[in-house]
Design a protein around this motif. Structure first.
Motif, PDB file in Angstrom:
ATOM      1  N   THR A   1       0.845  -1.195   0.000  1.00  0.00           N
ATOM      2  CA  THR A   1       0.000   0.000   0.000  1.00  0.00           C
ATOM      3  C   THR A   1       0.876   1.239   0.000  1.00  0.00           C
ATOM      4  O   THR A   1       1.986   1.229   0.529  1.00  0.00           O
ATOM      5  CB  THR A   1      -0.951   0.039   1.219  1.00  0.00           C
ATOM      6  OG1 THR A   1      -0.177  -0.005   2.423  1.00  0.00           O
ATOM      7  CG2 THR A   1      -1.917  -1.131   1.209  1.00  0.00           C
ATOM      8  N   GLN A   2       0.358   2.282  -0.612  1.00  0.00           N
ATOM      9  CA  GLN A   2       1.061   3.553  -0.663  1.00  0.00           C
ATOM     10  C   GLN A   2       0.088   4.637  -0.240  1.00  0.00           C
ATOM     11  O   GLN A   2      -1.054   4.649  -0.693  1.00  0.00           O
ATOM     12  CB  GLN A   2       1.568   3.846  -2.073  1.00  0.00           C
ATOM     13  CG  GLN A   2       2.556   2.827  -2.571  1.00  0.00           C
ATOM     14  CD  GLN A   2       3.076   3.157  -3.963  1.00  0.00           C
ATOM     15  OE1 GLN A   2       2.730   4.170  -4.545  1.00  0.00           O
ATOM     16  NE2 GLN A   2       3.917   2.287  -4.491  1.00  0.00           N
ATOM     17  N   GLY A   3       0.537   5.499   0.635  1.00  0.00           N
ATOM     18  CA  GLY A   3      -0.323   6.575   1.105  1.00  0.00           C
ATOM     19  C   GLY A   3       0.494   7.710   1.676  1.00  0.00           C
ATOM     20  O   GLY A   3       1.689   7.841   1.407  1.00  0.00           O
ATOM     21  N   SER A   4      -0.141   8.503   2.515  1.00  0.00           N
ATOM     22  CA  SER A   4       0.511   9.698   3.055  1.00  0.00           C
ATOM     23  C   SER A   4       1.709   9.362   3.946  1.00  0.00           C
ATOM     24  O   SER A   4       2.594  10.196   4.119  1.00  0.00           O
ATOM     25  CB  SER A   4      -0.492  10.546   3.827  1.00  0.00           C
ATOM     26  OG  SER A   4      -1.057   9.794   4.885  1.00  0.00           O
ATOM     27  N   ILE A   5       1.759   8.136   4.484  1.00  0.00           N
ATOM     28  CA  ILE A   5       2.909   7.765   5.322  1.00  0.00           C
ATOM     29  C   ILE A   5       3.969   6.990   4.535  1.00  0.00           C
ATOM     30  O   ILE A   5       4.894   6.439   5.104  1.00  0.00           O
ATOM     31  CB  ILE A   5       2.482   6.977   6.576  1.00  0.00           C
ATOM     32  CG1 ILE A   5       1.808   5.665   6.204  1.00  0.00           C
ATOM     33  CG2 ILE A   5       1.612   7.807   7.476  1.00  0.00           C
ATOM     34  CD1 ILE A   5       1.589   4.742   7.387  1.00  0.00           C
TER      35      ILE A   5
ATOM     36  N   ILE B   1       5.290   4.071   1.597  1.00  0.00           N
ATOM     37  CA  ILE B   1       5.021   2.715   1.106  1.00  0.00           C
ATOM     38  C   ILE B   1       5.069   1.750   2.275  1.00  0.00           C
ATOM     39  O   ILE B   1       6.033   1.727   3.030  1.00  0.00           O
ATOM     40  CB  ILE B   1       6.042   2.308   0.029  1.00  0.00           C
ATOM     41  CG1 ILE B   1       5.936   3.238  -1.177  1.00  0.00           C
ATOM     42  CG2 ILE B   1       5.833   0.853  -0.383  1.00  0.00           C
ATOM     43  CD1 ILE B   1       6.973   2.999  -2.252  1.00  0.00           C
ATOM     44  N   GLU B   2       4.005   0.951   2.410  1.00  0.00           N
ATOM     45  CA  GLU B   2       3.956  -0.074   3.447  1.00  0.00           C
ATOM     46  C   GLU B   2       3.983  -1.445   2.778  1.00  0.00           C
ATOM     47  O   GLU B   2       3.392  -1.638   1.720  1.00  0.00           O
ATOM     48  CB  GLU B   2       2.685   0.069   4.275  1.00  0.00           C
ATOM     49  CG  GLU B   2       2.593   1.388   5.030  1.00  0.00           C
ATOM     50  CD  GLU B   2       1.278   1.507   5.766  1.00  0.00           C
ATOM     51  OE1 GLU B   2       1.169   0.958   6.872  1.00  0.00           O
ATOM     52  OE2 GLU B   2       0.365   2.143   5.204  1.00  0.00           O
ATOM     53  N   ASN B   3       4.659  -2.390   3.397  1.00  0.00           N
ATOM     54  CA  ASN B   3       4.783  -3.758   2.874  1.00  0.00           C
ATOM     55  C   ASN B   3       5.360  -3.752   1.462  1.00  0.00           C
ATOM     56  O   ASN B   3       4.867  -4.444   0.578  1.00  0.00           O
ATOM     57  CB  ASN B   3       3.432  -4.488   2.881  1.00  0.00           C
ATOM     58  CG  ASN B   3       2.825  -4.537   4.248  1.00  0.00           C
ATOM     59  OD1 ASN B   3       3.496  -4.818   5.233  1.00  0.00           O
ATOM     60  ND2 ASN B   3       1.537  -4.250   4.326  1.00  0.00           N
ATOM     61  N   ARG B   4       6.413  -2.965   1.272  1.00  0.00           N
ATOM     62  CA  ARG B   4       7.020  -2.817  -0.058  1.00  0.00           C
ATOM     63  C   ARG B   4       7.372  -4.185  -0.634  1.00  0.00           C
ATOM     64  O   ARG B   4       7.993  -5.021   0.021  1.00  0.00           O
ATOM     65  CB  ARG B   4       8.264  -1.948   0.024  1.00  0.00           C
ATOM     66  CG  ARG B   4       8.850  -1.627  -1.332  1.00  0.00           C
ATOM     67  CD  ARG B   4      10.081  -0.713  -1.199  1.00  0.00           C
ATOM     68  NE  ARG B   4      10.584  -0.364  -2.494  1.00  0.00           N
ATOM     69  CZ  ARG B   4      10.234   0.718  -3.180  1.00  0.00           C
ATOM     70  NH1 ARG B   4       9.367   1.566  -2.676  1.00  0.00           N
ATOM     71  NH2 ARG B   4      10.754   0.957  -4.370  1.00  0.00           N
ATOM     72  N   LEU B   5       6.964  -4.404  -1.878  1.00  0.00           N
ATOM     73  CA  LEU B   5       7.257  -5.656  -2.563  1.00  0.00           C
ATOM     74  C   LEU B   5       8.724  -5.675  -2.981  1.00  0.00           C
ATOM     75  O   LEU B   5       9.264  -4.672  -3.427  1.00  0.00           O
ATOM     76  CB  LEU B   5       6.365  -5.786  -3.798  1.00  0.00           C
ATOM     77  CG  LEU B   5       4.863  -5.815  -3.499  1.00  0.00           C
ATOM     78  CD1 LEU B   5       4.064  -5.617  -4.771  1.00  0.00           C
ATOM     79  CD2 LEU B   5       4.483  -7.111  -2.818  1.00  0.00           C
ATOM     80  N   THR B   6       9.344  -6.831  -2.832  1.00  0.00           N
ATOM     81  CA  THR B   6      10.748  -6.964  -3.211  1.00  0.00           C
ATOM     82  C   THR B   6      10.857  -7.179  -4.721  1.00  0.00           C
ATOM     83  O   THR B   6       9.894  -7.578  -5.385  1.00  0.00           O
ATOM     84  CB  THR B   6      11.411  -8.153  -2.500  1.00  0.00           C
ATOM     85  OG1 THR B   6      10.828  -9.373  -3.001  1.00  0.00           O
ATOM     86  CG2 THR B   6      11.248  -8.070  -0.992  1.00  0.00           C
TER      87      THR B   6
END
Length: 87
Positions: free
Chosen positions: A20-24, A26-31
């Motif tokens: 997911t990408q948002g105001s904070i 990238i979360e759980n960035r894919l390798t």
């Protein structure tokens, strides 16, 4: 604020990973390896994707954020049916 969603799907082994990408950020960035092994990449079409060039060379399906959340199962089933019909 809605987050953009990026999913990769591996149909040989039913694995789905979500970034997911948002105001904070990238979360759980894919390798790079996860992206390389993906059978399909699902990107949102109504919110920009940071570093989208990471997915060049992959089969990409674009869906609305709302559909990605509310209709995820139907989207995966439709993609799986389509890919299996190509074999």
């Amino acid at each position: 604020m809605e987050k953009s969603k990026i999913c990769i799907v591996r149909l040989k082994e039913p694995i789905i990973k979500v970034e997911t990408q948002g105001s904070i950020g990238i979360e759980n960035r894919l390798t790079a390896q996860e992206i390389l092994e993906a059978d399909i990449v699902i990107l949102t079409k109504d919110i920009g994707i940071k570093d989208e060039d990471r997915f060049s060379g992959n089969k990409i399906v674009r869906v609305g954020v709302s559909d990605a959340v509310k209709k995820a199962t139907q989207i995966i089933e439709k993609i799986e049916t389509h890919l299996n019909s190509k074999k």
